[in-house]
Design a protein around this motif. Structure first.
Motif, short mmCIF file in Angstrom:
data_model
loop_
_atom_site.label_atom_id
_atom_site.label_comp_id
_atom_site.label_asym_id
_atom_site.label_seq_id
_atom_site.Cartn_x
_atom_site.Cartn_y
_atom_site.Cartn_z
N PHE A 1 -5.61 -19.89 -4.53
CA PHE A 1 -5.06 -19.42 -3.26
C PHE A 1 -5.96 -18.34 -2.67
O PHE A 1 -6.51 -17.52 -3.39
CB PHE A 1 -3.66 -18.82 -3.47
CG PHE A 1 -2.66 -19.82 -3.96
CD1 PHE A 1 -1.78 -20.42 -3.07
CD2 PHE A 1 -2.59 -20.18 -5.30
CE1 PHE A 1 -0.85 -21.35 -3.51
CE2 PHE A 1 -1.67 -21.10 -5.75
CZ PHE A 1 -0.79 -21.69 -4.85
N LEU B 1 -2.70 -18.91 0.81
CA LEU B 1 -2.83 -20.33 1.15
C LEU B 1 -3.55 -21.07 0.04
O LEU B 1 -4.65 -20.69 -0.37
CB LEU B 1 -3.62 -20.50 2.45
CG LEU B 1 -2.95 -20.05 3.73
CD1 LEU B 1 -3.92 -20.14 4.89
CD2 LEU B 1 -1.72 -20.87 4.01
N MET B 2 -2.95 -22.16 -0.42
CA MET B 2 -3.60 -22.97 -1.45
C MET B 2 -4.74 -23.76 -0.83
O MET B 2 -4.53 -24.53 0.11
CB MET B 2 -2.60 -23.91 -2.12
CG MET B 2 -3.18 -24.64 -3.29
SD MET B 2 -1.89 -25.46 -4.22
CE MET B 2 -2.85 -26.74 -5.02
#
Length: 108
Positions: A30, A34-35
């Motif tokens: 991440f 956010l991945m």
């Protein structure tokens, strides 16, 4: 945390807010929540979208997929070029493109 994940985090250290979390029997990477990548079966996959997938397809790099109830499911992550793993300067642009794809997917 797996030693290979620590190594990847070190390689990608210039990315802000970098973290890893166990998931999918592997790890999700991440950037600022956010991945943008996943590691499964000791292989690194980066997030792609219509703006970035061509670079992976040109190299013949497959999408991440898994078997769910007897059906193969593909995700919007493609295998990272293996030769980049030990080259932080070369790996970082691919990771940055994956972060950008994750941001576009979230509308960020």
């Amino acid at each position: 945390m797996d030693e290979s994940i620590r190594y990847l985090l070190e390689q990608l250290r210039p990315l802000a807010g970098l973290t890893a979390r166990r998931m999918f029997g592997g790890y999700g990477l991440f950037c600022e929540g956010l991945m943008f990548a996943l590691v499964a079966d000791q292989q690194l996959y980066f997030k792609v979208d219509e703006q970035s997938v061509a670079a992976y397809r040109q190299r013949g790099l497959p999408a991440f997929r898994y078997l769910r109830r007897g059906v193969w499911v593909s995700l919007s992550y493609h295998l990272a070029p293996e030769e980049l793993i030990d080259e932080p300067g070369a790996l970082l642009p691919w990771a940055e493109a994956a972060v950008a794809a994750a941001r576009r997917a979230r509308g960020v």
